[in-house]
Enzyme design. Structure first.
Site, PDB file in Angstrom:
ATOM      1  N   SER A 153      15.598  43.049  27.619  1.00  0.00           N
ATOM      2  CA  SER A 153      15.420  42.710  29.028  1.00  0.00           C
ATOM      3  C   SER A 153      16.786  42.646  29.691  1.00  0.00           C
ATOM      4  CB  SER A 153      14.701  41.361  29.170  1.00  0.00           C
ATOM      5  OG  SER A 153      14.779  40.877  30.488  1.00  0.00           O
ATOM      6  N   ASP A 212      -0.171  87.668  39.098  1.00  0.00           N
ATOM      7  CA  ASP A 212       0.751  87.364  38.005  1.00  0.00           C
ATOM      8  C   ASP A 212       0.578  88.305  36.819  1.00  0.00           C
ATOM      9  OD1 ASP A 212      -1.734  86.310  37.387  1.00  0.00           O
ATOM     10  OD2 ASP A 212      -0.957  84.453  36.505  1.00  0.00           O
ATOM     11  N   ARG A 250       5.129  51.930  25.336  1.00  0.00           N
ATOM     12  CA  ARG A 250       5.173  53.324  25.777  1.00  0.00           C
ATOM     13  C   ARG A 250       3.980  54.091  25.218  1.00  0.00           C
ATOM     14  NH1 ARG A 250      10.502  56.751  24.649  1.00  0.00           N
ATOM     15  NH2 ARG A 250      11.302  55.146  26.054  1.00  0.00           N
ATOM     16  N   HIS A 292     -12.775  37.817  18.848  1.00  0.00           N
ATOM     17  CA  HIS A 292     -12.618  37.272  20.209  1.00  0.00           C
ATOM     18  C   HIS A 292     -11.189  36.768  20.437  1.00  0.00           C
ATOM     19  CE1 HIS A 292     -17.051  37.274  20.288  1.00  0.00           C
ATOM     20  NE2 HIS A 292     -16.954  36.755  19.086  1.00  0.00           N
ATOM     21  N   THR A 298      -9.403  92.712  31.653  1.00  0.00           N
ATOM     22  CA  THR A 298      -9.297  91.929  32.878  1.00  0.00           C
ATOM     23  C   THR A 298      -8.228  90.865  32.667  1.00  0.00           C
ATOM     24  OG1 THR A 298     -10.537  90.607  34.497  1.00  0.00           O
ATOM     25  CG2 THR A 298     -11.057  90.256  32.184  1.00  0.00           C
TER      26      THR A 298
END
Length: 497
Positions: free
Chosen positions: A300, A98, A314, A170, A122
């Protein structure tokens, strides 16, 4: 009896159907990613940066005495953005490489420069340095959006700093806090994330000019054994590309521990976002707080009344993915043998861009949620008053003792009244009647005329409101002042739900 459905191929579709839609589309890119972050990891950014790196190398080599003409450099400069991707792909197919494909594509449009493009370098010179540059630019965008998120949350915290609400340990009712103070807990996490991003940006090194195994042997040969010129070349290239630091030593690549550090940082942001949105989802169930809900939004397909916290969900979903990435970077770093192995390549092409693409979406979602978050004070107050009588018993007991009552006798009476009230709440589903019981008990006559004032929620928030003010003034305001230039920057992409 034959059905009209009998001859339907449920395993696929005809080869000639839907020709433009037969290729997998990555949902992170197609559905969620912003234009801003996508641009940073785009082919345009990657390969124009390769060309800039080649120009920086050639220019620095010329400055240090290598025979490179101004005309060659000018041709390179004039063609930084004239990339023929089809031609590059042809060369890559021919050479099976590439980087060399793009060297030849660059040489086609800058023919006089062709002999000196990539001189001494390189593949990792362009590959790794571009990766670092992309990480830097992506971190700058993340920092900007963290600052903008903190600014929005500051307004929310100030607005609600005096609103008493149930604290939970809790997930059971505990002492009161305030809505604004709870928001500062979210902000504290994001502030720590901001500090880590800032540190990483200030200390992120460029790989620089290192050679095939990190020894700079080719460049030492190029400069006839002059170590000072090789060191100067490295410094010049890093400086031209906007870096104050270059990594001190390397193999062929920069250490992949940098990738791990960066992805760990992104995981930290995802953790903060998940915590915040998890709290919001729980509060939405209690009907105390709601994220923004569009006028025509459908919660819904079956239950028309629902107002699902879809933005927060999300955010949690994407955050969970981000948090899964650091182990891949850890394994990649651990498995880099000696000076380099190529098993790092494929996975890095995936996890680095996707980590940033996802975090960017998460921060956009946080800003959107925070900017439109709704608090329902009456619901919050209702829940407080359901539990406050139990919390107020210690104050009631002390007031009665001050008036001459017997502490032990009063304590036992409160205990019995509390148990009976608890049975009414849990066993009969009725309202907490503890205060009514105390109001009828002559043992508590000393407080009968001031019971209402003893159970004012604001008496039970401790320093929550003051802590909020102090945190915002001492911790958040200095950051917002320092980064005030970021606050006016437009977020290009909105949030679609």
């Amino acid at each position: 009896m034959a059905s009209i459905f009998d001859d339907i191929d449920i395993s696929g579709f005809p080869d000639d159907a839907l020709k433009d839609h037969q290729k997998y589309e990555h949902p992170l890119v197609e559905r969620y990613a912003t234009k801003e972050m996508s641009a940073i990891f785009s082919p345009a950014m990657k390969f124009t940066t390769w060309r800039k790196l080649w120009l920086a190398l050639a220019t620095s080599e010329q400055e240090l005495g290598i025979d490179i003409s101004d005309e060659q450099l000018q041709q390179m400069k004039d063609n930084l953005y004239s990339i023929d991707f089809d031609k590059a792909a042809e060369f890559e197919s021919k050479f099976r490489h590439d980087v060399m494909g793009h060297v030849h594509a660059f040489g086609d449009v800058a023919p006089k420069a062709m002999p000196i493009i990539h001189l001494g370098a390189t593949s990792c010179y362009v590959g790794d340095n571009t990766d670092i540059i992309q990480l830097k630019e992506a971190l700058k965008l993340v920092r900007q959006k963290l600052v903008q998120t903190l600014a929005i949350l500051k307004k929310f915290a100030l607005q609600h700093k005096d609103v008493p609400t149930l604290g939970f340990t809790h997930y059971q009712p505990a002492q009161l806090t305030t809505v604004g103070k709870r928001c500062t807990l979210w902000m504290q996490d994001l502030l720590l994330d901001y500090e880590r991003v800032t540190y990483e940006l200030e200390n992120l090194p460029m790989r620089g000019v290192k050679g095939t195994t990190g020894t700079q042997a080719t460049f030492l040969e190029l400069f006839d054994g002059d170590h000072d010129k090789v060191k100067a070349l490295n410094e010049k290239v890093c400086s031209k590309m906007g870096f104050d630091k270059c990594i001190a030593v390397s193999g062929q690549t920069y250490t992949r521990k940098i990738d791990y550090n960066v992805l760990s940082l992104l995981s930290g942001i995802a953790q903060s976002a998940y915590k915040m949105c998890g709290d919001i989802r729980l509060l939405a169930n209690l009907k105390e707080v709601e994220e923004p809900f569009a006028k025509n939004q459908i919660g819904s397909s079956a239950m028309a009344y629902k107002r699902n916290p879809m933005r927060s969900e999300r955010c949690c979903s994407l955050s969970r993915y981000i948090m899964s990435l650091p182990p891949s970077a850890a394994n990649t770093h651990a498995n880099q043998w000696f000076e380099r192995t190529l098993d790092d390549s494929a996975i890095r092409r995936i996890i680095l861009p996707e980590g940033f693409l996802a975090v960017d979406v998460v921060l956009n979602l946080l800003m959107n949620i925070a900017d439109g978050m709704v608090v329902w004070p009456k619901v919050v107050e209702k829940h407080v008053m359901e539990e406050l009588p139990f919390m107020a018993t210690e104050v009631i007991l002390m007031e009665c003792v001050k008036a001459g009552g017997d502490r032990q006798e009063l304590h036992e009476a409160i205990r019995l009244h509390s148990m009976d009230a608890g049975n009414v709440v849990k066993g009969e589903g009725k309202a907490n009647d503890l205060l009514e019981r105390i109001a009828k008990d002559q043992l508590f006559k000393a407080v009968h005329d001031k019971l209402d004032t003893l159970v004012d929620p604001k008496l039970f928030i401790g320093r929550a409101n003051v802590q909020t003010e102090e945190f915002l003034e001492e911790e958040i305001d200095p950051v917002l002042e320092k980064e005030k230039g970021m606050l006016g920057k437009e977020v290009v992409d909105g949030v679609n739900v």
